[in-house]
Write a protein that holds these residues in place. Structure first.
Motif, PDB file in Angstrom:
ATOM      1  N   VAL A 284      18.413  -2.585  -2.689  1.00 51.30           N
ATOM      2  CA  VAL A 284      17.913  -3.741  -1.953  1.00 51.30           C
ATOM      3  C   VAL A 284      16.759  -4.309  -2.772  1.00 51.30           C
ATOM      4  O   VAL A 284      15.886  -3.569  -3.229  1.00 51.30           O
ATOM      5  CB  VAL A 284      17.437  -3.352  -0.537  1.00 51.30           C
ATOM      6  N   TYR A 285      16.782  -5.639  -2.980  1.00 54.91           N
ATOM      7  CA  TYR A 285      15.766  -6.324  -3.773  1.00 54.91           C
ATOM      8  C   TYR A 285      14.918  -7.205  -2.867  1.00 54.91           C
ATOM      9  O   TYR A 285      15.443  -7.860  -1.961  1.00 54.91           O
ATOM     10  CB  TYR A 285      16.419  -7.168  -4.865  1.00 54.91           C
ATOM     11  N   PHE A 286      13.606  -7.237  -3.142  1.00 56.67           N
ATOM     12  CA  PHE A 286      12.660  -7.982  -2.327  1.00 56.67           C
ATOM     13  C   PHE A 286      11.887  -8.935  -3.225  1.00 56.67           C
ATOM     14  O   PHE A 286      11.160  -8.493  -4.112  1.00 56.67           O
ATOM     15  CB  PHE A 286      11.680  -7.024  -1.637  1.00 56.67           C
ATOM     16  N   GLY A 287      12.042 -10.241  -3.017  1.00 53.93           N
ATOM     17  CA  GLY A 287      11.284 -11.240  -3.764  1.00 53.93           C
ATOM     18  C   GLY A 287       9.994 -11.551  -3.033  1.00 53.93           C
ATOM     19  O   GLY A 287      10.013 -11.910  -1.851  1.00 53.93           O
ATOM     20  N   THR A 288       8.872 -11.382  -3.709  1.00 54.18           N
ATOM     21  CA  THR A 288       7.560 -11.587  -3.083  1.00 54.18           C
ATOM     22  C   THR A 288       6.802 -12.681  -3.822  1.00 54.18           C
ATOM     23  O   THR A 288       7.290 -13.253  -4.792  1.00 54.18           O
ATOM     24  CB  THR A 288       6.720 -10.295  -3.101  1.00 54.18           C
TER      25      THR A 288
ATOM     26  N   ALA B 114      10.609  -6.280  -6.065  1.00 56.29           N
ATOM     27  CA  ALA B 114      10.666  -4.831  -5.902  1.00 56.29           C
ATOM     28  C   ALA B 114      12.092  -4.472  -5.533  1.00 56.29           C
ATOM     29  O   ALA B 114      12.817  -5.277  -4.935  1.00 56.29           O
ATOM     30  CB  ALA B 114       9.705  -4.364  -4.822  1.00 56.29           C
ATOM     31  N   SER B 115      12.504  -3.282  -5.907  1.00 59.99           N
ATOM     32  CA  SER B 115      13.832  -2.808  -5.510  1.00 59.99           C
ATOM     33  C   SER B 115      13.700  -1.423  -4.895  1.00 59.99           C
ATOM     34  O   SER B 115      12.801  -0.652  -5.243  1.00 59.99           O
ATOM     35  CB  SER B 115      14.787  -2.769  -6.704  1.00 59.99           C
ATOM     36  N   LEU B 116      14.615  -1.143  -3.973  1.00 60.05           N
ATOM     37  CA  LEU B 116      14.690   0.161  -3.330  1.00 60.05           C
ATOM     38  C   LEU B 116      16.120   0.645  -3.455  1.00 60.05           C
ATOM     39  O   LEU B 116      17.039  -0.002  -2.955  1.00 60.05           O
ATOM     40  CB  LEU B 116      14.280   0.063  -1.860  1.00 60.05           C
ATOM     41  N   ALA B 117      16.318   1.741  -4.160  1.00 64.07           N
ATOM     42  CA  ALA B 117      17.651   2.327  -4.347  1.00 64.07           C
ATOM     43  C   ALA B 117      17.525   3.835  -4.263  1.00 64.07           C
ATOM     44  O   ALA B 117      16.674   4.430  -4.941  1.00 64.07           O
ATOM     45  CB  ALA B 117      18.240   1.922  -5.699  1.00 64.07           C
ATOM     46  N   ASP B 118      18.337   4.448  -3.418  1.00 64.02           N
ATOM     47  CA  ASP B 118      18.289   5.905  -3.237  1.00 64.02           C
ATOM     48  C   ASP B 118      16.871   6.389  -2.940  1.00 64.02           C
ATOM     49  O   ASP B 118      16.408   7.385  -3.504  1.00 64.02           O
ATOM     50  CB  ASP B 118      18.859   6.624  -4.462  1.00 64.02           C
ATOM     51  N   GLU B 119      16.174   5.641  -2.096  1.00 67.62           N
ATOM     52  CA  GLU B 119      14.801   5.953  -1.664  1.00 67.62           C
ATOM     53  C   GLU B 119      13.781   5.922  -2.804  1.00 67.62           C
ATOM     54  O   GLU B 119      12.671   6.422  -2.666  1.00 67.62           O
ATOM     55  CB  GLU B 119      14.734   7.304  -0.931  1.00 67.62           C
ATOM     56  N   GLN B 120      14.136   5.318  -3.941  1.00 66.88           N
ATOM     57  CA  GLN B 120      13.220   5.174  -5.073  1.00 66.88           C
ATOM     58  C   GLN B 120      12.861   3.698  -5.246  1.00 66.88           C
ATOM     59  O   GLN B 120      13.740   2.844  -5.309  1.00 66.88           O
ATOM     60  CB  GLN B 120      13.870   5.697  -6.374  1.00 66.88           C
ATOM     61  N   TRP B 121      11.571   3.416  -5.340  1.00 70.18           N
ATOM     62  CA  TRP B 121      11.084   2.058  -5.508  1.00 70.18           C
ATOM     63  C   TRP B 121      10.843   1.743  -6.979  1.00 70.18           C
ATOM     64  O   TRP B 121      10.444   2.621  -7.746  1.00 70.18           O
ATOM     65  CB  TRP B 121       9.763   1.876  -4.767  1.00 70.18           C
ATOM     66  N   GLN B 122      11.075   0.475  -7.347  1.00 72.63           N
ATOM     67  CA  GLN B 122      10.681  -0.047  -8.656  1.00 72.63           C
ATOM     68  C   GLN B 122      10.071  -1.420  -8.428  1.00 72.63           C
ATOM     69  O   GLN B 122      10.419  -2.108  -7.468  1.00 72.63           O
ATOM     70  CB  GLN B 122      11.874  -0.161  -9.600  1.00 72.63           C
ATOM     71  N   SER B 123       9.193  -1.812  -9.339  1.00 72.25           N
ATOM     72  CA  SER B 123       8.506  -3.090  -9.213  1.00 72.25           C
ATOM     73  C   SER B 123       8.617  -3.870 -10.511  1.00 72.25           C
ATOM     74  O   SER B 123       8.538  -3.288 -11.597  1.00 72.25           O
ATOM     75  CB  SER B 123       7.034  -2.844  -8.877  1.00 72.25           C
TER      76      SER B 123
ATOM     77  N   PRO C  83       0.532 -20.533 -12.958  1.00 72.22           N
ATOM     78  CA  PRO C  83      -0.096 -20.789 -11.646  1.00 72.22           C
ATOM     79  C   PRO C  83       0.960 -20.941 -10.543  1.00 72.22           C
ATOM     80  O   PRO C  83       2.058 -21.436 -10.787  1.00 72.22           O
ATOM     81  CB  PRO C  83      -0.870 -22.090 -11.863  1.00 72.22           C
ATOM     82  N   ASP C  84       0.618 -20.508  -9.348  1.00 74.48           N
ATOM     83  CA  ASP C  84       1.490 -20.635  -8.169  1.00 74.48           C
ATOM     84  C   ASP C  84       2.873 -20.047  -8.404  1.00 74.48           C
ATOM     85  O   ASP C  84       3.885 -20.625  -8.024  1.00 74.48           O
ATOM     86  CB  ASP C  84       1.617 -22.101  -7.737  1.00 74.48           C
ATOM     87  N   ASN C  85       2.905 -18.909  -9.047  1.00 73.67           N
ATOM     88  CA  ASN C  85       4.161 -18.239  -9.372  1.00 73.67           C
ATOM     89  C   ASN C  85       4.640 -17.415  -8.166  1.00 73.67           C
ATOM     90  O   ASN C  85       3.904 -16.594  -7.659  1.00 73.67           O
ATOM     91  CB  ASN C  85       3.923 -17.311 -10.562  1.00 73.67           C
ATOM     92  N   CYS C  86       5.865 -17.653  -7.690  1.00 76.27           N
ATOM     93  CA  CYS C  86       6.422 -16.843  -6.615  1.00 76.27           C
ATOM     94  C   CYS C  86       7.932 -16.952  -6.605  1.00 76.27           C
ATOM     95  O   CYS C  86       8.494 -17.890  -7.172  1.00 76.27           O
ATOM     96  CB  CYS C  86       5.850 -17.222  -5.250  1.00 76.27           C
TER      97      CYS C  86
ATOM     98  N   GLU D  88       0.805  -1.214   0.000  1.00 81.73           N
ATOM     99  CA  GLU D  88       0.000   0.000   0.000  1.00 81.73           C
ATOM    100  C   GLU D  88       0.848   1.279   0.000  1.00 81.73           C
ATOM    101  O   GLU D  88       0.400   2.315  -0.472  1.00 81.73           O
ATOM    102  CB  GLU D  88      -0.947   0.020   1.207  1.00 81.73           C
ATOM    103  N   ASN D  89       2.074   1.242   0.536  1.00 82.98           N
ATOM    104  CA  ASN D  89       2.872   2.473   0.629  1.00 82.98           C
ATOM    105  C   ASN D  89       4.237   2.372  -0.056  1.00 82.98           C
ATOM    106  O   ASN D  89       5.109   3.207   0.160  1.00 82.98           O
ATOM    107  CB  ASN D  89       3.051   2.895   2.097  1.00 82.98           C
ATOM    108  N   SER D  90       4.412   1.336  -0.885  1.00 82.80           N
ATOM    109  CA  SER D  90       5.675   1.157  -1.619  1.00 82.80           C
ATOM    110  C   SER D  90       5.370   0.402  -2.912  1.00 82.80           C
ATOM    111  O   SER D  90       4.213   0.145  -3.218  1.00 82.80           O
ATOM    112  CB  SER D  90       6.677   0.363  -0.775  1.00 82.80           C
ATOM    113  N   ALA D  91       6.413   0.015  -3.628  1.00 82.68           N
ATOM    114  CA  ALA D  91       6.216  -0.744  -4.868  1.00 82.68           C
ATOM    115  C   ALA D  91       6.261  -2.255  -4.640  1.00 82.68           C
ATOM    116  O   ALA D  91       6.343  -3.014  -5.600  1.00 82.68           O
ATOM    117  CB  ALA D  91       7.272  -0.344  -5.892  1.00 82.68           C
ATOM    118  N   LEU D  92       6.194  -2.716  -3.385  1.00 86.95           N
ATOM    119  CA  LEU D  92       6.145  -4.159  -3.149  1.00 86.95           C
ATOM    120  C   LEU D  92       4.942  -4.742  -3.878  1.00 86.95           C
ATOM    121  O   LEU D  92       3.816  -4.283  -3.680  1.00 86.95           O
ATOM    122  CB  LEU D  92       6.021  -4.474  -1.658  1.00 86.95           C
ATOM    123  N   PRO D  93       5.155  -5.753  -4.728  1.00 83.52           N
ATOM    124  CA  PRO D  93       4.022  -6.343  -5.441  1.00 83.52           C
ATOM    125  C   PRO D  93       3.070  -7.103  -4.521  1.00 83.52           C
ATOM    126  O   PRO D  93       1.904  -7.292  -4.839  1.00 83.52           O
ATOM    127  CB  PRO D  93       4.668  -7.315  -6.427  1.00 83.52           C
TER     128      PRO D  93
END
Length: 170
Positions: free
Chosen positions: A139-143, A148-157, A165-168, A120-125
């Motif tokens: 920093v990369y986040f696998g969901t 999603a990535s966070l670099a220099d306070e900027q998010w990307q998704s 099916p069941d992709n993660c 809700e408050n970032s680019a986390l999928p």
């Protein structure tokens, strides 16, 4: 079991009934006899800061921090008073600690304040974070639904295809 190549390990963690830590020079065992960690806590990830502080995420018992020989426990309680299920850890740029959770996104501790990033408050999928990787200034986040990535306070998704099916990411 697969043999452990000690030469390629700089530090790592193995755990079942006991939790073993290799610091690059030797093994230490942490269990109910010498630490607050127990097998029921479900150790899921470990991160070590540049100052040597060890952070231990557990599935059922919150976050443990070991500085020198002293252990501290942080439960990160949810709105119902239950300890949040933690899933991943990484030390990011500027020494910030990133703690992934099941269903509550990512917590970021900068030494002064705790911020909770969610879909809700970032680019986390998705709010179920399976893995965190710190690489350079990002920093990369696998969901469950993408990266999603966070670099220099900027998010990307980067979303995973919904046709599988069941992709993660794990």
């Amino acid at each position: 079991p697969k043999p452990i190549d000690i030469e390629t390990w700089r530090s790592d963690w193995i755990g079942e009934a006991d939790n073993w830590w290799y610091d690059g020079e030797g093994w230490d065992c942490y269990n109910a006899d010498n630490s607050p960690l127990v097998s029921l806590g479900g150790v899921v990830d470990v991160a070590v800061a540049q100052d040597g502080a060890m952070f231990v995420a557990t599935m059922w018992d919150g976050l443990y921090v070991k500085v020198g020989e002293q252990w501290s426990h942080y439960s990160l309680l949810d709105e119902f008073g239950y300890s949040r299920a933690l899933t991943a850890l990484a030390i990011g740029p500027k020494g910030r600690l990133f703690v992934g959770s099941a269903r509550q996104g990512v917590f970021c501790w900068d030494g002064k304040s705790l911020v909770n990033y969610t879909s809700e408050n970032s680019a986390l999928p998705n709010n179920w974070v399976n893995v965190i990787l710190s690489c350079g200034q990002a920093v990369y986040f696998g969901t469950e639904q993408g990266i999603a990535s966070l670099a220099d306070e900027q998010w990307q998704s980067y979303l995973l295809p919904t046709t599988v099916p069941d992709n993660c990411l794990m």
